[in-house]
Design a protein around this motif. Structure first.
Motif, PDB file in Angstrom:
ATOM      1  N   ALA A  73     -16.648  36.157  22.926  1.00 57.98           N
ATOM      2  CA  ALA A  73     -16.587  34.893  23.652  1.00 57.98           C
ATOM      3  C   ALA A  73     -15.688  33.895  22.940  1.00 57.98           C
ATOM      4  O   ALA A  73     -14.892  33.185  23.570  1.00 57.98           O
ATOM      5  N   MET A  74     -15.789  33.835  21.618  1.00 58.64           N
ATOM      6  CA  MET A  74     -14.959  32.912  20.842  1.00 58.64           C
ATOM      7  C   MET A  74     -13.522  33.434  20.744  1.00 58.64           C
ATOM      8  O   MET A  74     -12.560  32.660  20.815  1.00 58.64           O
ATOM      9  N   ALA A  75     -13.374  34.746  20.584  1.00 52.68           N
ATOM     10  CA  ALA A  75     -12.041  35.332  20.432  1.00 52.68           C
ATOM     11  C   ALA A  75     -11.163  35.054  21.649  1.00 52.68           C
ATOM     12  O   ALA A  75      -9.956  34.812  21.524  1.00 52.68           O
ATOM     13  N   LEU A  76     -11.770  35.076  22.820  1.00 52.91           N
ATOM     14  CA  LEU A  76     -11.006  34.839  24.045  1.00 52.91           C
ATOM     15  C   LEU A  76     -10.367  33.451  24.064  1.00 52.91           C
ATOM     16  O   LEU A  76      -9.300  33.260  24.649  1.00 52.91           O
ATOM     17  N   ALA A 127     -19.361  36.619  33.415  1.00 51.54           N
ATOM     18  CA  ALA A 127     -17.952  36.263  33.231  1.00 51.54           C
ATOM     19  C   ALA A 127     -17.449  36.768  31.887  1.00 51.54           C
ATOM     20  O   ALA A 127     -16.330  37.294  31.788  1.00 51.54           O
ATOM     21  N   LEU A 128     -18.263  36.622  30.860  1.00 49.79           N
ATOM     22  CA  LEU A 128     -17.885  37.119  29.537  1.00 49.79           C
ATOM     23  C   LEU A 128     -17.628  38.622  29.591  1.00 49.79           C
ATOM     24  O   LEU A 128     -16.631  39.115  29.043  1.00 49.79           O
ATOM     25  N   ALA A 129     -18.503  39.347  30.271  1.00 51.33           N
ATOM     26  CA  ALA A 129     -18.349  40.798  30.377  1.00 51.33           C
ATOM     27  C   ALA A 129     -17.058  41.166  31.104  1.00 51.33           C
ATOM     28  O   ALA A 129     -16.317  42.068  30.673  1.00 51.33           O
ATOM     29  N   ILE A 130     -16.768  40.476  32.191  1.00 50.57           N
ATOM     30  CA  ILE A 130     -15.565  40.784  32.983  1.00 50.57           C
ATOM     31  C   ILE A 130     -14.291  40.491  32.192  1.00 50.57           C
ATOM     32  O   ILE A 130     -13.347  41.288  32.170  1.00 50.57           O
ATOM     33  N   VAL A 131     -14.262  39.344  31.526  1.00 54.57           N
ATOM     34  CA  VAL A 131     -13.061  38.959  30.775  1.00 54.57           C
ATOM     35  C   VAL A 131     -12.830  39.900  29.598  1.00 54.57           C
ATOM     36  O   VAL A 131     -11.687  40.265  29.294  1.00 54.57           O
ATOM     37  N   ILE A 132     -13.888  40.316  28.926  1.00 52.25           N
ATOM     38  CA  ILE A 132     -13.743  41.267  27.826  1.00 52.25           C
ATOM     39  C   ILE A 132     -13.165  42.592  28.350  1.00 52.25           C
ATOM     40  O   ILE A 132     -12.288  43.194  27.730  1.00 52.25           O
ATOM     41  N   PHE A 133     -13.650  43.028  29.509  1.00 46.90           N
ATOM     42  CA  PHE A 133     -13.141  44.270  30.100  1.00 46.90           C
ATOM     43  C   PHE A 133     -11.660  44.139  30.448  1.00 46.90           C
ATOM     44  O   PHE A 133     -10.853  45.027  30.135  1.00 46.90           O
ATOM     45  N   LEU A 370     -14.522  29.890  29.090  1.00 48.22           N
ATOM     46  CA  LEU A 370     -15.964  30.013  29.305  1.00 48.22           C
ATOM     47  C   LEU A 370     -16.643  28.652  29.371  1.00 48.22           C
ATOM     48  O   LEU A 370     -17.558  28.438  30.164  1.00 48.22           O
ATOM     49  N   ALA A 371     -16.205  27.713  28.530  1.00 46.01           N
ATOM     50  CA  ALA A 371     -16.825  26.387  28.514  1.00 46.01           C
ATOM     51  C   ALA A 371     -16.616  25.664  29.844  1.00 46.01           C
ATOM     52  O   ALA A 371     -17.535  25.018  30.366  1.00 46.01           O
ATOM     53  N   LEU A 372     -15.408  25.776  30.401  1.00 44.97           N
ATOM     54  CA  LEU A 372     -15.115  25.129  31.681  1.00 44.97           C
ATOM     55  C   LEU A 372     -15.975  25.735  32.789  1.00 44.97           C
ATOM     56  O   LEU A 372     -16.509  25.024  33.642  1.00 44.97           O
ATOM     57  N   GLY A 373     -16.122  27.057  32.772  1.00 46.15           N
ATOM     58  CA  GLY A 373     -16.956  27.714  33.776  1.00 46.15           C
ATOM     59  C   GLY A 373     -18.395  27.265  33.707  1.00 46.15           C
ATOM     60  O   GLY A 373     -19.029  26.999  34.738  1.00 46.15           O
TER      61      GLY A 373
END
Length: 498
Positions: A73-76, A127-133, A370-373
């Motif tokens: 989450a932070m790396a993104l 959302a975190l799962a989708i973005v990581i994928f 992620l914060a904006l979402g």
């Protein structure tokens, strides 16, 4: 801290904590490397961060047995900063993140979690799962600017098979670690042409050393790192609080979320000076730790300490790890993070709840923030809640035997969203000598609701009726007395008062 509390928080579960800490340390290595790659930095940045954050948080965190380290989450949130300005600006942003988190802990930031609804939390996780994928696709030759051979895909499927099939035989060792080892051995012995971790940067061969970030100490630097730091603060604290709540439920023990925010701040502040990236609590690793028997701070400490020892001693072997193995691990993390039950819930939950969840996911994927979402999700939750509460207002009335006095009884919450409905309940054309407004079962919350009461009173007065307001509770009486005008001498009710 007295001896009794030290024993309870550190040494009340020694054997199980040692084993759990070792398991987590082994599992952290591939994830820390993968998150480093996700952020666009050398693997040592994530490994150093995971070591430092885990060790520090074991002393100053607010949730024993919770694992904090470099996270996806932070790396993104760091990738664009690193691409545009370099890793030194990331270190500066990490330090600033720690400062802000530490400061927020004294403003009881932990209490804000109660405003994050279940729908927002589900949207955040999905959302975190989708973005990581999606972030793994370039390593598979999809939109990455380079092509890969079929060997990459074969190794990927081998890795996924190990990850999901090995636990059916044994859970003594984390299957992601076995995936890394087996796929690395296959690629090395067969001399397969695939990208490896060593192609991405040098692994650490020594402990991290103190160094100031090599950035200009100027306002221009602050303008670059502040937006990223604020996003890291929001996501880091949100994920840490969410993880703390999960561990609270698993262990049936409470956590101190304000202390956790302070601990996260200290850990990130120190990490930035030792070549590490900002991190936060890890949901998956924390659950692994607890389910492996970890209960105290000792398990968290050992996870970080053993991690760095493994890297220093086995660094040359870690460099041989093929990228398909790490992609397999990250796909596993993505699949495990996603809340698959949310698809079924779309048909069961109220439409507003589903809209909040989907909006959170959509904004995160669209903006890669992620914060904006989460912010959009919280805002929508507030709007839907206000709309629902506004519909619960009710006004009944009865006329006395003389036909000259009508009593209106108001129930419900009066605020900006229900103010117009409140006014519409009254019949101002009825000829009366007196009107009684009984608000014993209602509450006035803001200026708009007080203005609505003033409007009703003045309208009846213009029609020649005497108006009496009864039943104001203490809080409502205070706000009406302060903001209202209908009970003030000389008040006429002309427009402009509110």
């Amino acid at each position: 801290m007295n001896k009794k509390s030290i024993k309870e928080e550190w040494f009340s579960n020694v054997r199980a904590d040692i084993l759990a800490g070792l398991v987590v340390a082994l599992a952290l290595i591939p994830e820390a490397i993968a998150f480093s790659i996700l952020a666009g930095v050398d693997p040592k940045v994530g490994l150093y961060a995971s070591f430092i954050i885990a060790v520090i948080i074991s002393f100053v965190g607010g949730r024993p047995a919770m694992i904090s380290a470099a996270t996806g989450a932070m790396a993104l949130l760091m990738k664009h900063l690193v691409e545009d300005h370099g890793v030194q600006y990331l270190f500066a942003a990490t330090i600033l993140t720690g400062v802000i988190q530490f400061a927020l802990s004294y403003f009881k930031i932990g209490g804000l979690m109660r405003f994050v609804s279940k729908a927002v939390m589900t949207g955040f996780v999905n959302a975190l799962a989708i973005v990581i994928f999606l972030a793994q696709l370039p390593e598979l030759g999809i939109g990455g600017g380079f092509s890969v051979t079929g060997v990459t895909w074969v190794l990927l499927f081998v890795g996924l098979a190990i990850i999901y099939l090995l636990p059916l035989l044994t859970k003594a060792v984390p299957s992601p670690l076995i995936c890394i080892i087996v796929v690395t051995i296959i690629a090395h012995l067969m001399k397969l042409d695939v990208r490896t971790v060593g192609d991405l940067g040098k692994l650490p061969d020594a402990l991290p050393i103190f160094a100031l970030p090599e950035v200009p100490f100027a306002l221009a630097t602050l303008k670059i790192i502040l937006p990223v730091a604020l996003s890291l603060v929001a996501v880091g604290l949100l994920e840490s609080f969410m993880t703390a709540q999960i561990v609270d439920d698993l262990t049936d023990t409470p956590s101190d979320k304000d202390r956790e925010a302070r601990g996260q701040g200290i850990a990130n502040f120190v990490t930035g000076f030792f070549g590490g990236m900002a991190g936060c609590a890890m949901i998956g690793q924390s659950v692994i730790n607890v389910k492996s028997g970890g209960r105290t701070r000792l398990s968290t400490f050992l996870a970080g300490f053993v991690l760095i020892i493994l890297c220093i001693v086995l660094g040359k072997w870690v460099a041989l790890i093929p990228m398909p193995a790490l992609v397999a691990v990250m796909i596993m993390v993505s699949i495990g993070t996603f809340n698959w039950g949310s698809f079924k819930n779309l048909l069961v939950h109220p439409p507003t709840t589903s809209i909040v969840m989907l909006a959170t996911v959509a904004v995160v994927i669209w903006k890669h923030n992620l914060a904006l979402g989460v912010g959009v999700g919280v805002l929508l939750s507030a709007i839907f809640f206000a709309r629902k509460v506004a519909q619960l207002i009710a006004v009944s009335s009865e006329l006395d035997e003389s036909g000259e006095c009508r009593t209106y009884r108001v129930s419900g919450q009066l605020f900006f969203a229900s103010a117009d409905s409140f006014v519409e309940f009254f019949d101002f054309k009825e000829v009366l000598s007196k009107v009684v407004i009984d608000v014993s079962d209602s509450h006035f919350w803001d200026l708009t609701s007080v203005g609505a009461l003033d409007k009703v009173v003045f309208k009846f007065r213009r029609e020649g009726a005497e108006v009496e307001v009864l039943g104001l509770n203490e809080a409502s009486a205070t706000i009406v007395g302060k903001l209202g005008t209908h009970d003030k001498e000389g008040a006429t009710g002309e427009p402009g008062g509110h």
